[in-house]
Scaffold this motif. Sequence first.
Motif, PDB file in Angstrom:
ATOM      1  N   ARG A   4       0.861  -1.191   0.000  1.00  0.00           N
ATOM      2  CA  ARG A   4       0.000   0.000   0.000  1.00  0.00           C
ATOM      3  C   ARG A   4       0.890   1.230   0.000  1.00  0.00           C
ATOM      4  N   ASN A   5       0.497   2.250  -0.704  1.00  0.00           N
ATOM      5  CA  ASN A   5       1.293   3.463  -0.808  1.00  0.00           C
ATOM      6  C   ASN A   5       0.643   4.590  -0.029  1.00  0.00           C
ATOM      7  N   SER A   6       1.482   5.474   0.458  1.00  0.00           N
ATOM      8  CA  SER A   6       0.994   6.712   1.036  1.00  0.00           C
ATOM      9  C   SER A   6       1.496   7.836   0.143  1.00  0.00           C
ATOM     10  N   SER A   7       0.805   8.912   0.117  1.00  0.00           N
ATOM     11  CA  SER A   7       1.156  10.010  -0.766  1.00  0.00           C
ATOM     12  C   SER A   7       2.205  10.900  -0.095  1.00  0.00           C
ATOM     13  N   ASP A   8       3.287  11.185  -0.797  1.00  0.00           N
ATOM     14  CA  ASP A   8       4.302  12.095  -0.290  1.00  0.00           C
ATOM     15  C   ASP A   8       5.045  12.729  -1.468  1.00  0.00           C
ATOM     16  N   TRP A   9       6.174  13.363  -1.197  1.00  0.00           N
ATOM     17  CA  TRP A   9       6.904  14.112  -2.212  1.00  0.00           C
ATOM     18  C   TRP A   9       7.432  13.239  -3.324  1.00  0.00           C
ATOM     19  N   ARG A  10       7.632  11.949  -3.093  1.00  0.00           N
ATOM     20  CA  ARG A  10       8.187  11.056  -4.112  1.00  0.00           C
ATOM     21  C   ARG A  10       7.219  10.813  -5.269  1.00  0.00           C
ATOM     22  N   ASP A  11       5.915  10.979  -5.031  1.00  0.00           N
ATOM     23  CA  ASP A  11       4.925  10.776  -6.091  1.00  0.00           C
ATOM     24  C   ASP A  11       5.107  11.775  -7.233  1.00  0.00           C
ATOM     25  N   ALA A  12       5.609  12.967  -6.935  1.00  0.00           N
ATOM     26  CA  ALA A  12       5.766  14.001  -7.957  1.00  0.00           C
ATOM     27  C   ALA A  12       7.000  13.788  -8.834  1.00  0.00           C
ATOM     28  N   VAL A  50      16.852  10.457  -7.923  1.00  0.00           N
ATOM     29  CA  VAL A  50      16.355   9.643  -9.038  1.00  0.00           C
ATOM     30  C   VAL A  50      15.386   8.618  -8.468  1.00  0.00           C
ATOM     31  N   LYS A  51      14.185   8.567  -9.054  1.00  0.00           N
ATOM     32  CA  LYS A  51      13.205   7.552  -8.655  1.00  0.00           C
ATOM     33  C   LYS A  51      13.309   6.399  -9.646  1.00  0.00           C
ATOM     34  N   HIS A  52      13.669   5.218  -9.117  1.00  0.00           N
ATOM     35  CA  HIS A  52      13.848   4.029  -9.939  1.00  0.00           C
ATOM     36  C   HIS A  52      12.603   3.151  -9.874  1.00  0.00           C
ATOM     37  N   LYS A  53      12.389   2.369 -10.910  1.00  0.00           N
ATOM     38  CA  LYS A  53      11.287   1.403 -10.924  1.00  0.00           C
ATOM     39  C   LYS A  53      11.650   0.215 -10.043  1.00  0.00           C
ATOM     40  N   HIS A  54      10.632  -0.368  -9.413  1.00  0.00           N
ATOM     41  CA  HIS A  54      10.829  -1.514  -8.526  1.00  0.00           C
ATOM     42  C   HIS A  54       9.913  -2.635  -9.001  1.00  0.00           C
ATOM     43  N   PRO A  55      10.380  -3.901  -9.023  1.00  0.00           N
ATOM     44  CA  PRO A  55       9.543  -4.983  -9.554  1.00  0.00           C
ATOM     45  C   PRO A  55       8.311  -5.290  -8.713  1.00  0.00           C
ATOM     46  N   ASN A  56       8.327  -4.985  -7.411  1.00  0.00           N
ATOM     47  CA  ASN A  56       7.192  -5.322  -6.556  1.00  0.00           C
ATOM     48  C   ASN A  56       6.423  -4.116  -6.041  1.00  0.00           C
ATOM     49  N   ASN A  57       6.972  -2.929  -6.194  1.00  0.00           N
ATOM     50  CA  ASN A  57       6.318  -1.730  -5.685  1.00  0.00           C
ATOM     51  C   ASN A  57       6.092  -0.759  -6.842  1.00  0.00           C
ATOM     52  N   PRO A  58       4.838  -0.507  -7.218  1.00  0.00           N
ATOM     53  CA  PRO A  58       4.583   0.384  -8.357  1.00  0.00           C
ATOM     54  C   PRO A  58       5.020   1.825  -8.105  1.00  0.00           C
ATOM     55  N   ALA A  59       5.191   2.227  -6.841  1.00  0.00           N
ATOM     56  CA  ALA A  59       5.637   3.583  -6.541  1.00  0.00           C
ATOM     57  C   ALA A  59       7.133   3.753  -6.761  1.00  0.00           C
ATOM     58  N   GLY A  60       7.886   2.660  -6.861  1.00  0.00           N
ATOM     59  CA  GLY A  60       9.320   2.734  -7.080  1.00  0.00           C
ATOM     60  C   GLY A  60      10.074   3.050  -5.801  1.00  0.00           C
ATOM     61  N   PHE A  61      11.378   3.378  -5.950  1.00  0.00           N
ATOM     62  CA  PHE A  61      12.196   3.769  -4.810  1.00  0.00           C
ATOM     63  C   PHE A  61      13.116   4.902  -5.231  1.00  0.00           C
ATOM     64  N   VAL A  62      13.528   5.723  -4.255  1.00  0.00           N
ATOM     65  CA  VAL A  62      14.300   6.936  -4.525  1.00  0.00           C
ATOM     66  C   VAL A  62      15.715   6.776  -3.985  1.00  0.00           C
ATOM     67  N   ARG A  63      16.690   7.249  -4.769  1.00  0.00           N
ATOM     68  CA  ARG A  63      18.094   7.255  -4.348  1.00  0.00           C
ATOM     69  C   ARG A  63      18.673   8.649  -4.611  1.00  0.00           C
ATOM     70  N   TYR A  64      19.641   9.030  -3.761  1.00  0.00           N
ATOM     71  CA  TYR A  64      20.359  10.295  -3.923  1.00  0.00           C
ATOM     72  C   TYR A  64      21.712   9.995  -4.559  1.00  0.00           C
TER      73      TYR A  64
END
Length: 132
Positions: A4-12, A50-64
Amino acid sequence: MQIRNSSDWRDALPFELAVPAAEAVPGEPTRCAGCGPASEPWPREGLWVVKHKHPNNPAGFVRYYCADHKPKAKLAPPVAAAKAPRARAERAPRAERVAAPKVPERVAALCPDCFVEVPPSGVCGMCGTRVG
């Protein structure tokens, strides 16, 4: 398992596109993912997000990333010229579709006692009454 996702700055953030970290999310100095955990933290003005795609999470993940380790933007592959539509003269004639024969629906018989639909056997599944 469903994430489940929560809305935050990474969505943009767009996927696989570097954005200056100071513009995306101002805050404390952070380490570059490419430099490793033993490196010194960088100020946000010197980092990229950079927000990368993740195979199990449609929201992806962020790295600096610092400027030295910032990944190149991944662009969509170009559309091939072979996919261009052919002229009408080159197209083969289409075969005509034959419509499927229409089968009339079975009239639904209802049990006079239970008011449920009776199966084709004619015996009510609730009370056992034979409906003719």
